[in-house]
Design a protein around this motif. Structure first.
Motif, short mmCIF file in Angstrom:
data_model
loop_
_atom_site.label_atom_id
_atom_site.label_comp_id
_atom_site.label_asym_id
_atom_site.label_seq_id
_atom_site.Cartn_x
_atom_site.Cartn_y
_atom_site.Cartn_z
N ILE A 1 2.58 -63.55 81.99
CA ILE A 1 2.42 -63.73 80.74
C ILE A 1 1.93 -62.25 80.17
O ILE A 1 1.08 -61.52 80.80
N THR A 2 2.84 -61.69 79.09
CA THR A 2 2.24 -60.42 78.70
C THR A 2 2.13 -60.44 77.28
O THR A 2 2.75 -61.54 76.48
N ARG A 3 1.62 -59.57 76.54
CA ARG A 3 1.50 -59.60 74.96
C ARG A 3 2.66 -59.36 74.47
O ARG A 3 2.92 -59.84 73.16
N SER A 4 3.50 -58.64 75.21
CA SER A 4 4.99 -58.37 74.34
C SER A 4 6.05 -59.45 74.52
O SER A 4 6.72 -59.67 73.68
N ALA A 5 5.93 -60.14 75.61
CA ALA A 5 7.25 -61.07 76.04
C ALA A 5 6.57 -62.32 76.10
O ALA A 5 7.46 -63.45 76.00
N GLY A 6 5.34 -62.72 76.10
CA GLY A 6 4.69 -64.12 75.95
C GLY A 6 4.83 -64.44 77.41
O GLY A 6 4.63 -64.08 78.51
N LEU A 7 5.46 -65.82 77.90
CA LEU A 7 5.57 -66.23 79.04
C LEU A 7 6.89 -65.90 79.61
O LEU A 7 8.10 -66.36 78.84
#
Length: 683
Positions: free
Chosen positions: A403-409
């Motif tokens: 999970i990242t802020r740029s790509a989501g899941l």
């Protein structure tokens, strides 16, 4: 330890030694007139104790008095030598064949101190201060492997070195049976190099010659350099002798999963993190390091530039006391009569500084026994540790899910074969790095790229084909197909009836039918291809889109022709026929009829007529007199005439009269029988 000559080693031990320095910067040499000072820092451990599996870049800080600033990432290679200006024949007690000293004097050989690249700079007054690192800093890039897994650690190492342009020496020894089972994800090249080295009981560093090296740790390794008490300024023992008998390797930091080998308490346990280790590797590591020990200490010494981090060294230390101060029991005393005790340690951190002279600082840190046995966590530490166990971390992979802020899941396989991305802007499935199924948010459409195979079920309504291949059975209950329908395999059942087809593409492996009527048929859109149309007939094109062969459908005067064109598009010739002539014509500026083999000659059947000059550049075989009309009778007539002439010539005779010949004496009777008449013989 870097190899040096006996002369260099001898002059390092002298107290009147005089150093010469230089630096090669982007191929240009700078002397000590420009170099103010420099220091080189090497490390094999980033903690306060012994570690394996590190790949730490070395650091160079150099001060230069330059007018112009060095460019970014400038390559700096410092060198050091020792002046031999005071060397005399009496003092030259060295093997003659090993000496390379010029007759004009000078110094010893130039010893390299490493290869570094400028990272940052600042100017202090008129002196530039450059901070540089060796090539290991360039390995801080993501490792994306092209190998097929499982792959050996040696193959992974070679792939990394080839990508980064690194060369390594014979110290790099990797167990050929060690393998990495799945493609690494989320690691840098430098991390992977450290993991591979750690599995083989080593750490990675760049040697003074610029090559990648292993420092392999082995129990009972002998010292490579011995320091006397006059070689160092001060030495301080920081902890008792540190030794290891047990290995604990964490291969899953999230769940705290470990492999262990050997026995011993925490003070004698080497703890190491490596996600690619197996129990067999840990067992081998423990067998190599079982009993490995060193003396923790710090030392300030005279400069010995040949020493490398990881070298095992010994040093002598005076520990004698007077009889009045000797308070230990006699049977416990292990002090030699000279009072000088020999110790052995290794260099985990060193700083070599030059400022007119050469100074060396050596450290071999260790964690004390109390720190090992009684590590007490405070309330804040306990809460942080608990949060680390239970919280989902941003950017951390959980069985392929991050999970990242740029790509989501994002869910991705370790070998990057498949990936799924879910966020408010993207719902996509990837295959091999390309989108296979995704939701086109602006157009409110789901899109497929690749093959859509129907296992079962019924498609109803309108099916719009964006791209891809349908396999299996496609049964149309109702609706309208628009876009591109591409059939690779499968069976269409029922009746497929085209009321009207306007535009679009039909792509198929095989088209079976009685008649196909169309304006243009092409084997390719452009480049090398064949085209058929009602206007220009049958045409072939080369890769440059030049029409090379054309079969026309023109009916002027009943002509039909195959026309040929050159690479530039110009007319080269044609094969045609006219109904009025009832013959086949081959027309060109020059015609060559040839065979590729003498065993398969060119045959001409039937009457052949040549209306122009015939030139034969080689011999003719197979033609007899009887094959040429009228030639036999002509030759027979010529032979008869030749025979008549020959017979007349060889049977010819004639008479010759030589008259009376008596040399002026009538008494000499001359030719009484025939009076001087003679008949000649035949030729």
């Amino acid at each position: 330890m870097y190899p040096i000559s006996p002369l260099f080693a001898d002059y390092l031990k002298r107290h009147d030694r005089e150093f010469l320095i230089k630096a090669i910067i982007n191929g240009e040499e700078y002397s000590n007139a420009v170099i103010v000072e420099h220091s080189i820092e090497n490390s094999l451990s980033l903690s306060q104790g012994f570690e394996i599996g590190n790949a730490i870049p070395s650091k160079l800080t150099i001060k230069l008095r330059l007018k112009n600033e060095l460019p970014s990432n400038a390559r700096i290679m410092p060198y050091i030598s020792l002046s031999t200006s005071g060397l005399t024949w009496d003092n030259a007690a060295y093997p003659w064949q090993e000496m390379t000293i010029p007759w004009t004097g000078g110094g010893t050989e130039w010893m390299p101190l490493g290869e570094f690249f400028v990272d940052s700079r600042e100017k202090v007054n008129d002196v530039w201060v450059y901070t540089c690192y060796d090539k290991l800093v360039t390995a801080d890039v993501a490792y994306i492997s092209q190998l097929t897994y499982p792959a050996t650690m040696k193959a992974v190492w070679d792939e990394i070195c080839a990508r980064l342009g690194f060369s390594y020496d014979s110290s790099v020894q990797i167990n050929s049976s060690y393998k990495i089972q799945a493609g690494p994800v989320g690691f840098t090249c430098r991390q992977m190099m450290g993991y591979i080295a750690g599995a083989n009981s080593a750490s990675v560093f760049v040697g003074k010659d610029g090559k990648i090296k292993f420092k392999r740790y082995v129990a009972g390794a002998p010292a490579v350099f011995e320091m006397t008490s006059s070689d160092y300024i001060r030495v301080k023992q920081t902890n008792p002798v540190k030794s290891f008998t047990r290995i604990e390797v964490t291969y899953d930091t999230e769940d705290g999963l470990t492999y262990t080998a050997g026995t011993g308490d925490d003070n004698h346990t080497l703890k190491y993190e490596n996600p690619f280790m197996t129990q067999t590797m840990v067992n081998n590591l423990q067998a190599t390091l079982n009993g490995f020990s060193y003396l923790p200490m710090t030392m300030e010494a005279r400069g010995f530039p040949q020493l490398e981090h990881g070298d095992v060294i010994s040093f002598a230390k005076y520990e004698g006391n007077s009889w009045l101060d000797a308070t230990i029991p006699w049977d416990s005393a292990n002090i030699p009569w000279s009072g000088i005790v020999q110790y052995q340690t290794l260099i985990l951190h060193q700083v070599l500084s030059f400022k007119g002279g050469l100074k060396l600082t050596i450290e071999a840190p260790s964690i004390s026994e109390q720190q090992s046995e009684f590590a007490i966590d405070g309330s804040l530490t306990s809460q942080v540790n608990n949060l680390n166990k239970n919280a989902v971390k941003e950017g951390k992979a959980y069985y392929g899910a991050t999970i990242t802020r740029s790509a989501g899941l994002t869910i991705e396989r370790e070998d990057h074969l498949s990936k799924a991305v879910f966020n408010s802007d993207e719902l996509s499935f990837y295959a091999g790095g390309n989108k296979a199924l995704w939701f086109d948010l602006p157009n409110r459409k789901f899109k497929f790229a690749g093959d859509l195979e129907a296992v079962g079920g019924t498609f109803t309504g309108t099916l719009n084909g964006v791209d891809g291949i349908f396999t299996g059975d496609l049964s149309a209950v109702g609706g309208t197909f628009t876009g591109t329908l591409q059939g690779v395999d499968g069976t269409f059942t029922g009746t497929l009836q085209a009321g009207k087809v306007v535009g679009g593409d039909i792509t198929g492996t095989t088209i079976n039918g009685s008649t196909i009527i169309g304006s243009v048929l092409k084997t390719a859109q452009s480049g090398r291809r064949i085209e058929i149309d009602s206007t220009s007939g049958f045409r072939t094109f080369d890769s440059s889109n030049n029409n090379r062969i054309r079969i026309t459908t023109a009916n002027d005067n009943g002509v039909s022709a195959i026309s040929f064109y050159g690479t530039g598009g110009g007319f080269a010739g044609e094969i045609n026929s006219y109904q009025s002539q009832n013959q086949l014509n081959i027309i060109s500026d020059s015609i060559l009829i040839g065979s590729n083999s003498n065993a398969n000659p060119i045959y001409m059947n039937g009457a052949t007529r040549f209306n122009g000059l015939v030139t034969i550049n080689s011999g003719i075989s197979g033609i007899t007199v009887d094959n040429i009309s009228g030639l036999s009778s002509q030759l027979f007539s010529l032979q008869s005439q030749i025979n008549t002439l020959s017979q007349a010539f060889y049977s010819h005779t004639h008479n010759v009269n030589i008259g009376t010949h008596n040399h002026g004496n009538p008494q000499n009777q001359n030719w009484p029988a025939n009076g001087g008449n003679f008949t000649t013989s035949t030729p």
